[in-house]
Design a protein around this motif. Structure first.
Motif, PDB file in Angstrom:
ATOM      1  N   HIS A   1       1.064  -1.289   0.018  1.00  0.00           N
ATOM      2  CA  HIS A   1      -0.152   0.379  -0.358  1.00  0.00           C
ATOM      3  C   HIS A   1       0.844   1.311   0.041  1.00  0.00           C
ATOM      4  O   HIS A   1       0.822   2.062  -0.962  1.00  0.00           O
ATOM      5  N   GLY A   2       2.230   0.804   0.556  1.00  0.00           N
ATOM      6  CA  GLY A   2       3.164   2.523   0.699  1.00  0.00           C
ATOM      7  C   GLY A   2       3.424   2.722  -0.222  1.00  0.00           C
ATOM      8  O   GLY A   2       5.068   3.238  -0.306  1.00  0.00           O
ATOM      9  N   SER A   3       3.583   1.319  -1.369  1.00  0.00           N
ATOM     10  CA  SER A   3       4.668   1.923  -2.635  1.00  0.00           C
ATOM     11  C   SER A   3       4.930   2.746  -3.232  1.00  0.00           C
ATOM     12  O   SER A   3       5.808   3.648  -3.808  1.00  0.00           O
ATOM     13  N   VAL A   4       3.433   3.689  -3.340  1.00  0.00           N
ATOM     14  CA  VAL A   4       3.578   5.102  -3.971  1.00  0.00           C
ATOM     15  C   VAL A   4       4.822   6.419  -2.903  1.00  0.00           C
ATOM     16  O   VAL A   4       5.583   6.881  -4.000  1.00  0.00           O
ATOM     17  N   PRO A   5       4.192   6.846  -1.431  1.00  0.00           N
ATOM     18  CA  PRO A   5       5.313   7.590  -1.303  1.00  0.00           C
ATOM     19  C   PRO A   5       6.362   6.790  -1.259  1.00  0.00           C
ATOM     20  O   PRO A   5       8.321   7.709  -1.077  1.00  0.00           O
TER      21      PRO A   5
END
Length: 284
Positions: free
Chosen positions: A264-268
């Protein structure tokens, strides 16, 4: 990086940060809409990486949504309509024609694109990663009232525990007893990142309710552009995968991509694989 202040329709202000070729034309600009409890500056590594991935002549614009960073607080009548109006404001200020939304920012992006269908603000390209949209009851929202109550009482650890369990249904984390998880949250909330998260809890109540309590069905989003690209991390909670699959089936011509190493935190976190995939989508 260029920083500027953009005035809103209701007298507020939004802090806007642009990366890459800051004077790029609208068809080569991507607006990044961030998730809950995250500021625009947390997305700086990803924004820099995406601008490089897109190449010369492209820009990435990311702004602080209401109640975070240098933007003004959420108004008393805050709702998803506020978020949609702010997306329009940023599009008008930058002339950007492309939108990327992450998590709750994905919900904002999808609702905005739906509202803009058939208008000059309709995006040419729209991509979302792990969009936090409650489609036909895909998320159990019973935890929201308890979360809001804990925030209002100033019980930060319990609020964080309730949100972590609610946002991760069906995982090992969701089965941890609330008192134990609250104790763990009390420890991790002392870190710099979690202190920021804690400070943003009050604004999080409004935005989570706006995103999850809306009566959204796949039919609502059938007017989205046929170029819409739904992305989800293979390691992300099941909720995001279910929502993405239902949306993909509801939007004619849309595509669905599962990022093999994605969480889920791959973008930031600016995971290289994801940056490459998103860059490719917007450039083609």
């Amino acid at each position: 990086m260029r920083e500027q202040e953009v005035r809103t329709h209701d007298g507020g202000k939004l802090a806007l940060y642009s990366y890459g070729t800051v004077d790029a034309p609208g068809d080569r600009r991507v607006i990044l809409i961030g998730g809950a409890f995250l500021t625009a500056l947390i997305y700086r590594p990803f924004s820099v990486a995406l601008a490089k991935g897109l190449g010369e002549g492209w820009a990435v614009d990311v702004y602080d949504r209401r109640g975070r960073g240098k933007s003004t607080d959420q108004p008393h009548n805050y709702s998803m309509a506020t978020e949609i109006a702010d997306v329009r404001t940023i599009m008008d200020a930058t002339d950007a024609r492309n939108i990327l939304g992450h998590s709750l920012g994905g919900a904002v992006a999808l609702n905005a694109a739906q509202a803009f269908a058939g208008t000059r603000n309709e995006p040419a390209k729209l991509a979302v990663y792990d969009a936090a949209v409650n489609i036909d009851g895909s998320m159990d929202t019973d935890w929201l009232d308890g979360f809001a109550d804990a925030v209002n009482k100033g019980d930060v650890s319990r609020a964080m525990a309730r949100m972590k369990r609610g946002m991760n249904p069906g995982t090992a984390l969701s089965r941890v007893p609330e008192p134990i998880l609250a104790g763990l949250m009390a420890v991790v909330s002392r870190t710099k990142v979690n202190k920021l998260f804690r400070d943003l809890l009050p604004s999080g109540v409004g935005e989570l309710k706006a995103a999850f309590e809306a009566d959204a069905t796949p039919r609502d989003f059938s007017v989205l552009p046929p170029t819409t690209h739904f992305m989800v991390g293979k390691k992300s909670p099941q909720f995001y995968k279910v929502a993405a699959s239902r949306l993909n089936r509801a939007v004619p011509g849309s595509t669905l991509e599962v990022s093999p190493k994605g969480f889920h935190g791959s973008v930031p976190a600016a995971v290289k694989e994801l940056v490459s995939d998103i860059s490719e989508y917007f450039k083609k």
